[in-house]
Design an enzyme around this catalytic site. Structure first.
Site, PDB file in Angstrom:
ATOM      1  N   TYR A 155      -0.897  -5.535   4.641  1.00 18.85           N
ATOM      2  CA  TYR A 155      -0.384  -4.263   5.326  1.00 18.85           C
ATOM      3  C   TYR A 155       0.078  -4.376   6.925  1.00 18.85           C
ATOM      4  CZ  TYR A 155      -0.694   0.621   7.112  1.00 18.85           C
ATOM      5  OH  TYR A 155      -0.361   1.779   7.693  1.00 18.85           O
TER       6      TYR A 155
ATOM      7  N   ASP B 272      -0.009   1.257  -2.270  1.00 22.09           N
ATOM      8  CA  ASP B 272       0.852   2.624  -2.187  1.00 22.09           C
ATOM      9  C   ASP B 272       1.727   2.649  -1.049  1.00 22.09           C
ATOM     10  OD1 ASP B 272      -2.164   2.602  -1.008  1.00 22.09           O
ATOM     11  OD2 ASP B 272      -1.099   4.284   0.162  1.00 22.09           O
TER      12      ASP B 272
ATOM     13  N   LYS C 197      -7.620   2.151  -6.808  1.00 19.17           N
ATOM     14  CA  LYS C 197      -7.506   3.423  -5.943  1.00 19.17           C
ATOM     15  C   LYS C 197      -6.193   3.932  -6.186  1.00 19.17           C
ATOM     16  CE  LYS C 197      -7.906   4.715  -1.365  1.00 19.17           C
ATOM     17  NZ  LYS C 197      -7.639   4.334   0.085  1.00 19.17           N
TER      18      LYS C 197
END
Lengths: 246, 525
Positions: free
Chosen positions: B269, B304, B376
């Site tokens: 990320y 995500d 998640k």
């Protein structure tokens, strides 16, 4: 055109609206009365408090339906109308080729700490937005998409290096007016770095911008929610290539 | 609900992920970073900041870096200088390490890289100090285990809510209210831009920007507040923060010391979305995850995010690839399956035909590939348009997909996504939505199985096949090159660029990291 209209529920002129809000009081009969009072002051009369629900011990949530007694005067509505002709990609490319005789150079970025590239990507990426291809698809544009979280000095430097005709910046994050502060910081930096005649066209976009604030923020144009790549392309041609036919 | 997947294809995907990760893991063993070295000092108990708010760990690390460099590890010069300080009989008060940092900041310490017996003495002093820190983390882990046993959370998914006022003293009542309304996990969003600060701010903070600074004191305040409300509710409320950005190893250390329960910690990320140098990120992360493993912290990965920049159907397999890489990197750092909150999201364009079936296929693929991980599940953001009524409906389908596919951690979607930071009523309505779906359909998954040759199973197998193809390509080209080419989230991030590169150092032959030594001695769990 001089016309007066009212909101439409299920019959012309019924004036029906719905609103929801929270009051910082416990849920009881007095709270519902308070909601009705607020609705009345908003011009909703009669107001129907159709739903009231406690949210914890100290707050109540309301949904209110009712007839609003205000009128909308259509001839007094002010909006920023599109002041340039909408061109097809073919027309855009032809105008750039014939009149500019070189690619129109565009630098795009999300500035500050904003990592939401969805806006700039919708305008620039080949994939585009709403079925329209982005500026990268146009033969007439040379696109440099710098991506997310580009510091303003880096953007200014890149714009100078590639001799950008236009700089496109998108801003999604609006907490504490971050989009406005970032835009002001950017325009100040460009004013400082470029003489007026050589400064690239500055265009910002994002879902929460007010399109009429361009002058206040020091940019040439603001594009709001739902702007398509073709609109941006047409605007760039209009401003940079100038008027004239294809 | 479970899928039938070809076990050979699954095994092949894992083997390819391991092979692609191997050269990067080797790199992490050949480098250290300024933040890893500062984390060593934090583990040894160095807290506080100078009058300008610069933490003492930064002051001390900067002084050592300037004089002898950090490539030997900060422990050797610092614990050698501590012994010199003791021999010189300098008044040190209760905290010799802080005194050393203060003197170093004033320019009155001469550091050297000790050799021979002096090096052995410095190493053993440093290991003793590191062990004391690791023991504090062990005590916090045992405290959590006791509290979880006393105040169990007996439902899944756990409900995850975000608090972000910027002021820790404002966050506390909001977090407690959210817990009373049903949140099992409170995440305190960090101040915008903290990930790019090369130091961890100090003390209780009241001035954040769209979030609250992650500081040791803020961690302590919020954990204590949630302990109170856990006791009141008879349900242990977990606390989450962010181990990402330039100070990942230090924040991971503080999280362990202050008993945070989950940390956002994704392998890529920072590289992709914060433009942090890839080698800095991977090296920092390996250390941070070793600390999380020891602390019993559940990590949350950030797949995500790819789907907010790339198309959720076209790029579905990049999520799977990233999950497999995250899993491998995590296992190599000592994390266990129950600690892997692998991420994914409900981001398919709702106008697409069969969009919900596609979502189920992707969610089930993750569930089936990682049966023991608390996945998640992230709510829609990209296709939340400002039409709050449509958004509320979309969130209900998101919740339904979450319970049907047995997701472990459900981040509550807000119908006002893309409009405002959530209002009190938005949160209340969002929780009603979750509760309705859990109550009405919480165990529906037990009754349903996707047809073996049906749309969902076929789509899931197709995504897995695409993931294997991409992993083959990554394995051939190298993971760092794949990242440089924009494979994930369409972001191009070359390994020789990015923020924090100047803080990456090749390790010297005599490199010493006492925390790594203590962690390698084995776990207390």
């Amino acid at each position: 055109m001089s016309r007066v209209i009212r909101p439409y529920g299920d019959a012309t002129g019924d004036g029906m609206v719905q609103v929801s809000f929270t009051l910082p009081i416990p849920h009881d009969k007095r709270a519902e009365g308070a909601a009705a009072q607020l609705a009345a002051k908003m011009g909703i009369d009669p107001a129907l408090v159709v739903h009231a629900k406690a949210m914890g011990p100290d707050f109540t949530f309301f949904v209110v339906y009712g007839r609003v007694n205000h009128l909308v005067e259509l001839d007094k509505v002010v909006v920023l109308e599109r002041d340039f002709p909408l061109l097809t990609p073919k027309e855009v490319n032809a105008r750039i080729k014939k009149q500019l005789r070189r690619p129109l150079v565009v630098v795009g970025a999300c500035i500050g700490t904003d990592a939401h590239t969805v806006g700039i990507d919708a305008i620039l990426n080949i994939k585009g937005f709403a079925g329209e291809k982005g500026l990268e698809y146009y033969a007439g544009f040379e696109v440099h998409n710098l991506g997310a979280q580009v510091p303003v000095p880096e953007l200014v430097e890149a714009a100078g290096r590639v001799k950008a005709d236009a700089v496109l910046v998108s801003q999604v994050v609006t907490q504490r007016d971050a989009h406005l502060h970032n835009t002001e910081e950017m325009t100040a930096a460009f004013r400082e770095a470029f003489p007026r005649a050589r400064r690239p066209l500055l265009v910002v976009g994002g879902p929460r911008f007010d399109e009429s604030m361009a002058e206040q923020l020091g940019v040439d144009r603001i594009f709001g929610r739902g702007t398509t790549p073709a609109e941006v392309a047409s605007y760039l041609v209009h401003r940079i290539v100038g008027a004239g036919s294809a | 609900m479970r899928l039938q997947l070809d076990p050979t294809q699954v095994a092949r995907a894992r083997a390819l992920a391991a092979s692609a990760a191997a050269p990067v893991l080797t790199l992490t063993q050949q480098h250290t970073t300024v933040s890893i070295e500062r984390a060593v000092l934090r583990m040894a108990g160095l807290e506080g900041a100078d009058a300008e708010g610069i933490p003492w760990v930064n002051r001390l690390a900067d002084a050592v870096a300037e004089q002898v460099g950090l490539q030997h590890g900060i422990a050797l010069p610092v614990w050698d200088a501590l012994q010199a300080q003791r021999r010189a009989d300098i008044a040190v008060g209760a905290d010799p390490l802080r005194t050393l940092a203060q003197r170093a900041a004033a320019g009155s310490v001469e550091f050297r890289v000790p050799q021979g017996r002096a090096a052995a003495a410095a190493t053993s002093g440093a290991v003793r100090a590191a062990r004391a820190g690791v023991r504090r983390i062990d005590r916090q882990r045992r405290a959590r285990e006791r509290l979880v046993a006393r105040y169990p959370v007996d439902h899944r998914p756990w409900i995850y809510l975000i608090v972000a006022t910027g002021d820790i003293h404002e966050d506390v009542p909001q977090a407690q209210a959210a817990a009373r309304e049903g949140a099992d996990i409170i995440a305190v969003i960090r101040s915008t831009g903290q990930s790019l600060l090369d130091y961890v701010p100090e003390g209780a903070t009241r001035e954040g920007y769209a979030g609250t600074y992650a500081t040791q004191e803020n961690f302590r305040i919020m954990r204590a507040a949630l302990d109170d409300v856990s006791k009141e509710l008879g349900r242990y409320v977990r606390l989450t923060n962010y181990a990402s950005g330039l100070c990942m190893p230090e924040i991971a250390t503080l999280a362990g010391l202050e008993r945070l329960d989950m940390m956002l910690n994704d392998s890529m990320y920072g590289i992709l979305f914060r433009d942090i140098n890839p080698i800095r990120t991977f090296t920092d992360q390996h250390f941070a995850r070793q600390v999380h493993a020891r602390a019993g912290i559940i990590i949350n990965t950030g797949e995500d995010n790819y789907l907010t920049t790339a198309d959720a159907v076209d790029a579905a397999h990049t999520v799977t690839v990233s999950q497999l890489l995250n899993e491998h990197f995590a296992k190599q750092a000592g994390l266990e399956d129950w600690q892997l909150g692998l991420g994914h999201a409900f981001e398919i364009n709702p106008d697409l035909p069969d969009s919900f079936r596609l979502e189920l296929a992707h969610a089930l693929l993750a569930r089936t590939l990682f049966p023991d991980a608390p996945l998640k599940w992230m709510p829609p953001t990209k296709h939340m348009t400002g039409d709050i009524f449509r958004g509320y409906l979309l969130d209900a389908f998101f919740n339904l997909a979450g319970v049907l596919t047995g997701q472990g951690i459900l981040l509550v979607g807000m119908m006002t996504e893309a409009v405002v930071t959530p209002w009190l009523s938005d949160r209340d309505l969002a929780l009603q939505n979750v509760r309705y779906v859990m109550n009405a359909a919480g165990r529906l998954g037990e009754d349903l199985a996707p047809a073996d040759d049906g749309f969902i199973a076929t789509r899931a197998r197709h995504v897995l096949d695409e993931a294997v193809e991409l992993l083959e390509r990554i394995d051939d080209d190298g993971l760092l090159d794949a990242i440089a080419d924009g494979t994930f989230g369409l972001m191009r991030r070359p390994a020789d660029r990015g923020k924090g590169l100047e803080g990456v150092l090749p390790r010297a032959d005599d490199y010493c990291n006492p925390v790594a030594t203590v962690l390698a001695e084995g776990t207390a769990s």
